[in-house]
Design an enzyme around this catalytic site. Structure first.
Site, PDB file in Angstrom:
ATOM      1  N   ASP A  11     -22.069  25.798 -16.825  1.00  0.00           N
ATOM      2  CA  ASP A  11     -21.592  27.043 -17.434  1.00  0.00           C
ATOM      3  C   ASP A  11     -22.787  27.989 -17.638  1.00  0.00           C
ATOM      4  O   ASP A  11     -23.814  27.585 -18.212  1.00  0.00           O
ATOM      5  CB  ASP A  11     -20.960  26.672 -18.791  1.00  0.00           C
ATOM      6  CG  ASP A  11     -20.178  27.806 -19.407  1.00  0.00           C
ATOM      7  OD1 ASP A  11     -19.740  28.708 -18.688  1.00  0.00           O
ATOM      8  OD2 ASP A  11     -19.990  27.770 -20.659  1.00  0.00           O
ATOM      9  N   HIS A  12     -22.668  29.225 -17.177  1.00  0.00           N
ATOM     10  CA  HIS A  12     -23.715  30.234 -17.362  1.00  0.00           C
ATOM     11  C   HIS A  12     -25.103  29.806 -16.873  1.00  0.00           C
ATOM     12  O   HIS A  12     -26.103  29.966 -17.589  1.00  0.00           O
ATOM     13  CB  HIS A  12     -23.814  30.671 -18.837  1.00  0.00           C
ATOM     14  CG  HIS A  12     -22.606  31.389 -19.306  1.00  0.00           C
ATOM     15  ND1 HIS A  12     -22.315  32.687 -18.964  1.00  0.00           N
ATOM     16  CD2 HIS A  12     -21.571  30.973 -20.074  1.00  0.00           C
ATOM     17  CE1 HIS A  12     -21.166  33.048 -19.503  1.00  0.00           C
ATOM     18  NE2 HIS A  12     -20.672  32.021 -20.172  1.00  0.00           N
ATOM     19  N   ILE A  67     -12.952  27.544 -22.703  1.00  0.00           N
ATOM     20  CA  ILE A  67     -12.729  27.343 -24.139  1.00  0.00           C
ATOM     21  C   ILE A  67     -13.829  26.457 -24.716  1.00  0.00           C
ATOM     22  O   ILE A  67     -13.979  25.298 -24.312  1.00  0.00           O
ATOM     23  CB  ILE A  67     -11.341  26.699 -24.382  1.00  0.00           C
ATOM     24  CG1 ILE A  67     -10.243  27.633 -23.862  1.00  0.00           C
ATOM     25  CG2 ILE A  67     -11.140  26.382 -25.867  1.00  0.00           C
ATOM     26  CD1 ILE A  67      -8.910  26.971 -23.651  1.00  0.00           C
ATOM     27  N   SER A  86     -15.387  27.648 -28.309  1.00  0.00           N
ATOM     28  CA  SER A  86     -15.371  27.867 -29.762  1.00  0.00           C
ATOM     29  C   SER A  86     -14.221  27.162 -30.479  1.00  0.00           C
ATOM     30  O   SER A  86     -14.404  26.628 -31.583  1.00  0.00           O
ATOM     31  CB  SER A  86     -15.312  29.369 -30.064  1.00  0.00           C
ATOM     32  OG  SER A  86     -16.477  29.986 -29.586  1.00  0.00           O
ATOM     33  N   ASP A 101     -24.876  33.088 -13.351  1.00  0.00           N
ATOM     34  CA  ASP A 101     -24.520  34.277 -14.127  1.00  0.00           C
ATOM     35  C   ASP A 101     -25.621  35.327 -13.986  1.00  0.00           C
ATOM     36  O   ASP A 101     -26.588  35.348 -14.739  1.00  0.00           O
ATOM     37  CB  ASP A 101     -24.321  33.890 -15.595  1.00  0.00           C
ATOM     38  CG  ASP A 101     -23.906  35.079 -16.447  1.00  0.00           C
ATOM     39  OD1 ASP A 101     -23.832  36.216 -15.912  1.00  0.00           O
ATOM     40  OD2 ASP A 101     -23.670  34.885 -17.654  1.00  0.00           O
TER      41      ASP A 101
END
Ligand code: G3H
Ligand code: 13P
Ligand code: ZN
Length: 326
Positions: free
Chosen positions: A96-97, A272, A274, A118
Site C-alpha cells: 500500500d502506498h 479500509i 481506519s 504512489d
C-alpha cells in the site's frame, strides 16, 4: 532479507482476475490493511466465512513494524489457514502506498503479488516515468501494479496533502496507456484517517464526486478503479473509545451507501484501514476498563479480534458486495 521468492510459491494470486470479475459483477474487492497477527487472523476468518476474495495490504510503516521476513510467512500462513477452513481463498498480498522503485522491487522479491506505486504527489511526467519503471519490473514477474492520479486530503504515509486535488479525467487515459498499470487509484473526495470531513453543527457529510468518477469511467471504460480513504469511521466505535477514556471528537467517515454506490461502478478495490483500527482500539479500551485487573493480552486482543471479524463480515456482505464471490 532472505532469498527472493515468487508469490506463486506462497499460494497467493495477483489482482488481475479478481478485478475483472469485480468490475463485471458490480462489486468491489476489499483491501484490508494489517500490521499484526490478530488483524490477519480476523481478515482470513471473516473472508473465509463470507467466501470473499481479499487483498491483504501492508504499508511501508507496517512492513518495518511487522518485519519483512515475518510478513512473507504470515501471508503463507493466511493461505494455509483458509485452506484448513475448507476454502481456496484468493489472497493478494499488496504493498500500500509504495513510495519508491526500490521499495516496490523489494516487496516483489519478497513475495508480494501486487504493489502500489504512489507517485500522485509528483509532477505528472515524473509520476508516469516512476510508475512505468515499476510496471516493467512487476509485469516481468506477473505482479500487478496500482498507480495513483490526484491527491487525497489527509496523510498519505509520509506525504501530507492539506487539501485534496481531485483526479483530472483528462489525464487518466494517457496515464494508463503510458504506464501500463493494472488499476488506478483516484481522488474523488475521500481522505485517509478518522477525520475525513470537518463538519459544522447540523452539517452532513458531503457526497463523493461521482460526477468525476463517471467522467473517468467514460475515458477508460471497464478499467479497474481503486478508492482509498474509504473507512466509514463507524460511530459506535468512536463512542466506545470516547466512553472509555479516549478522545476522538469529530471523527467522521464515508457513509456506507456511498461506498455501495462506488462498489457497483468500476471501483473494484476499496481500501479500509481506519475502521479496523477503531474496532480494535474500542474493544481493548472497553475490555480493560471493565476488567482492570486483566493482563493476559489474549483476553483483550481476542475480544478485539472477534469485533474485527464481525466488522469485516459486515463490510463484505453489506457494503462491498464481495461476499459469496469465491
Ligand atoms: O493509507 C495509509 C494506510 O492507512 C496505512 O497507514 O502508513 O500508518 O500504516 P500507515
Ligand atoms: P482509511 O483511512 O479510510 O481506512 O483508508 C485506508 C487507505 O486508503 C489505505 O491505503
Ligand atoms: Zn490509501
Amino acid at each position: 532479507m532472505s532469498q527472493t521468492v515468487s508469490y506463486k510459491e506462497l499460494g497467493l494470486v495477483n489482482s488481475r482476475e479478481l478485478f475483472s470479475k469485480a468490475v463485471a459483477g458490480g462489486y468491489a474487492i476489499p483491501a484490508y490493511n494489517f500490521n499484526n497477527l490478530e488483524q490477519l487472523q480476523a481478515i482470513v476468518t471473516a473472508c473465509a466465512q463470507t467466501r470473499s476474495p481479499v487483498i491483504i495490504q501492508v504499508s511501508k510503516g507496517a512492513r518495518s513494524y511487522a518485519n519483512a521476513t515475518m510478513l512473507r510467512y504470515m501471508a503463507m500462513g493466511a493461505v494455509e489457514m483458509a485452506r484448513e477452513m475448507g476454502i481456496e481463498l484468493p489472497i493478494v498480498l499488496h504493498l500500500d502506498h509504495g513510495d519508491s522503485f526500490e521499495l516496490c522491487t523489494s516487496c516483489i522479491d519478497a513475495g508480494f503479488s501486487s504493489v502500489m506505486i504512489d507517485g500522485s504527489h509528483l509532477p505528472y511526467a515524473e509520476n508516469v516515468a516512476l510508475t512505468r519503471q515499476v510496471v516493467e519490473y512487476a509485469h516481468a514477474r506477473d505482479v500487478t501494479v496500482e498507480g495513483e492520479l490526484g491527491v487525497l486530503a489527509g496523510i498519505e504515509d509520509e506525504v501530507v496533502a492539506e487539501k485534496s486535488t481531485y483526479t483530472q479525467p483528462d489525464e487518466v487515459e494517457d496515464f494508463v496507456r503510458k504506464t501500463g498499470v493494472d488499476s488506478l487509484a483516484i481522488s474523488i473526495g475521500t481522505s485517509h484517517g478518522a477525520y475525513k470531513f470537518k463538519l459544522k453543527a447540523g452539517e452532513s457529510v458531503p457526497p463523493l464526486r461521482f460526477d468525476i468518477l463517471e467522467e473517468i469511467e467514460k475515458r477508460i471504460p471497464g478499467f479497474p478503479i481503486v478508492l482509498h480513504g474509504a473507512s466509514s469511521v463507524v460511530q459506535t466505535y468512536v463512542e466506545l473509545i470516547n466512553q472509555y477514556g479516549g478522545k476522538m471528537d469529530g471523527a467522521v467517515g464515508v457513509p456506507e451507501e456511498q461506498l455501495r454506490r462506488a462498489a457497483a461502478s468500476a471501483v473494484c478495490k476499496i481500501n479500509i484501514d481506519s475502521d479496523g483500527r477503531l474496532a480494535v482500539t474500542a474493544k481493548i479500551r472497553e475490555y480493560l476498563a471493565k476488567d482492570p485487573g486483566e493482563f493476559d493480552p489474549r483476553k483483550y486482543l481476542g475480544a478485539a479480534r472477534d469485533e474485527l471479524i464481525a466488522l469485516i463480515k459486515h463490510k463484505n456482505q453489506a457494503v462491498l458486495g464481495s461476499a459469496g464471490k469465491v
